[in-house]
Design a protein around this motif. Sequence first.
Motif, short mmCIF file in Angstrom:
data_model
loop_
_atom_site.label_atom_id
_atom_site.label_comp_id
_atom_site.label_asym_id
_atom_site.label_seq_id
_atom_site.Cartn_x
_atom_site.Cartn_y
_atom_site.Cartn_z
N TYR B 87 0.91 -1.52 -0.31
CA TYR B 87 0.24 -0.06 0.08
C TYR B 87 0.93 1.09 0.47
CZ TYR B 87 -3.96 -3.26 1.04
OH TYR B 87 -5.37 -4.35 0.51
N TYR B 88 0.56 2.26 -0.90
CA TYR B 88 1.12 3.45 -0.73
C TYR B 88 0.54 4.94 -0.63
CZ TYR B 88 4.56 0.43 -3.87
OH TYR B 88 5.52 -0.65 -3.39
N CYS B 89 1.25 5.80 -0.47
CA CYS B 89 0.17 6.50 -0.16
C CYS B 89 0.82 8.17 -1.72
CB CYS B 89 0.16 7.55 0.79
SG CYS B 89 1.98 7.98 1.98
N GLY B 90 0.53 8.66 -1.59
CA GLY B 90 1.09 10.38 -2.25
C GLY B 90 0.36 11.29 -2.44
N THR B 91 0.77 12.08 -3.02
CA THR B 91 0.25 13.65 -3.12
C THR B 91 0.99 14.82 -3.80
OG1 THR B 91 -0.73 15.39 -1.00
CG2 THR B 91 1.74 14.27 -0.67
N TRP B 92 1.07 15.99 -3.53
CA TRP B 92 1.71 16.93 -4.35
C TRP B 92 2.89 17.49 -3.59
CZ3 TRP B 92 2.96 18.02 -8.36
CH2 TRP B 92 3.95 18.78 -9.43
N ASP B 93 4.11 17.73 -3.62
CA ASP B 93 5.16 18.80 -2.61
C ASP B 93 5.44 20.05 -3.57
OD1 ASP B 93 7.88 19.31 -1.91
OD2 ASP B 93 7.69 17.77 -0.58
N SER B 94 4.94 21.33 -2.60
CA SER B 94 5.19 22.15 -2.94
C SER B 94 6.60 22.66 -3.68
CB SER B 94 3.93 23.00 -2.80
OG SER B 94 3.92 23.49 -1.57
N SER B 95 7.05 21.61 -2.53
CA SER B 95 8.59 22.27 -2.35
C SER B 95 9.53 22.12 -3.65
CB SER B 95 9.31 21.97 -1.32
OG SER B 95 9.52 20.80 -0.80
N LEU B 96 9.11 20.87 -4.21
CA LEU B 96 9.87 19.66 -4.81
C LEU B 96 8.83 20.04 -6.27
CD1 LEU B 96 10.76 17.06 -3.07
CD2 LEU B 96 11.84 18.83 -3.73
N SER B 97 8.08 20.54 -6.37
CA SER B 97 6.74 20.67 -7.77
C SER B 97 6.48 18.90 -8.23
CB SER B 97 7.96 21.27 -8.06
OG SER B 97 7.44 22.42 -8.26
N VAL B 98 6.75 18.22 -7.14
CA VAL B 98 6.21 16.99 -7.80
C VAL B 98 4.99 15.84 -7.34
CG1 VAL B 98 9.11 16.73 -9.10
CG2 VAL B 98 8.42 15.65 -6.58
N GLN B 99 4.88 15.33 -7.76
CA GLN B 99 4.09 13.88 -7.02
C GLN B 99 4.85 13.60 -6.18
OE1 GLN B 99 0.19 14.29 -7.66
NE2 GLN B 99 0.16 12.61 -6.73
N VAL B 100 4.70 12.85 -5.30
CA VAL B 100 5.58 11.93 -4.19
C VAL B 100 4.67 10.99 -3.44
CG1 VAL B 100 7.13 14.05 -3.41
CG2 VAL B 100 4.99 13.68 -2.14
N PHE B 101 5.72 10.18 -3.34
CA PHE B 101 4.68 8.94 -2.52
C PHE B 101 5.88 8.18 -1.70
CE2 PHE B 101 1.97 7.98 -6.37
CZ PHE B 101 2.80 8.66 -7.63
N GLY B 102 4.86 7.71 -0.12
CA GLY B 102 5.54 6.58 0.23
C GLY B 102 6.27 5.46 -0.31
N GLY B 103 6.72 5.42 1.30
CA GLY B 103 8.14 3.82 0.12
C GLY B 103 6.96 2.91 0.17
N GLY B 104 6.10 2.79 0.77
CA GLY B 104 5.09 1.34 0.81
C GLY B 104 5.11 0.69 2.31
N THR B 105 4.33 0.15 2.51
CA THR B 105 3.68 -0.10 3.57
C THR B 105 3.54 -2.24 2.90
OG1 THR B 105 3.76 1.28 4.92
CG2 THR B 105 2.58 -0.93 5.71
N LYS B 106 3.74 -3.04 3.42
CA LYS B 106 3.51 -4.24 3.12
C LYS B 106 2.81 -4.97 4.60
CE LYS B 106 5.12 -9.22 2.07
NZ LYS B 106 4.02 -9.07 1.05
N LEU B 107 1.21 -5.48 3.50
CA LEU B 107 0.29 -5.68 4.66
C LEU B 107 0.29 -7.45 4.85
CD1 LEU B 107 -2.14 -5.35 6.64
CD2 LEU B 107 -3.65 -5.43 4.04
N THR B 108 0.17 -8.33 5.23
CA THR B 108 -0.02 -9.00 5.24
C THR B 108 -0.88 -9.86 6.62
OG1 THR B 108 2.52 -9.31 6.17
CG2 THR B 108 1.06 -11.26 6.67
N VAL B 109 -1.77 -10.49 6.64
CA VAL B 109 -3.04 -10.68 7.02
C VAL B 109 -2.49 -12.47 7.17
CG1 VAL B 109 -5.14 -11.30 7.10
CG2 VAL B 109 -5.03 -9.74 5.85
N LEU B 110 -2.45 -12.43 8.38
CA LEU B 110 -2.13 -13.89 9.25
C LEU B 110 -3.33 -14.99 9.00
CD1 LEU B 110 -0.14 -11.86 12.52
CD2 LEU B 110 0.99 -12.61 10.20
#
Lengths: 123, 110
Positions: B87-110
Amino acid sequence: QVQLQQSGPGLVKPSQTLSLTCAISGDSVSSNTAAWSWIRQSPSRGLEWLGRTYYRSKWFNDYAVSLRSRVTINQDTSKNQFSLHLNSVTPEDTAVYYCARDPPWALGSFDIWGQGTTVTVSS
Amino acid sequence: QSVLTQPPSVSAAPGQKVTISCSGSSSDIGNYYVSWYQQFPGTAPKLLIYLTNKRPSGIPDRFSASKSGTSATLDITGLQTGDEADYYCGTWDSSLSVQVFGGGTKLTVL
């Protein structure tokens, strides 16, 4: 429904130009409300937005600052497609490359993605 | 290194609830809408959430999201084994003027 179909080589030599094309069906590259982006993904860099093209009475392009000197995105309205050109590639540009749509109803989101193209930079 | 910070992994049992966090700054999450994506191995990311808390058609209401200040969260209730993905989050970054993403989270359903 909207679909994006990517095409292009999976292997590029160092210092050469990586070129990929994204053909659009169900929408228009000349849409006055959508934008069309290229995004890549690699284990070392994660998801990285490369840039976008969009039409608002004229064509606009935005590029990631880190790649601005090497990247170009253009469009072919006759074929309803847009293309990525990344020059002077190095092995660090090895990644899965995606094209994606940024729709007007989901500003800053990507609702439709291409199938992805694995590009390896190697001699 | 990603601009947005996510936990590398989370896990929970089937039927339970899990929360995935996404931390940013005033130049990104603090002032822009957040999106969330689900990605299975070998496939393209899929939009789960847009405009911070809206679900596209076809996304079940087990998926919900919110934002507070410079952090966002994705909640998944009634976990199913089929929810195992990155799962990844994403948004706009106004200081870099780019779309940015998180590094991702691996979900494990035990």
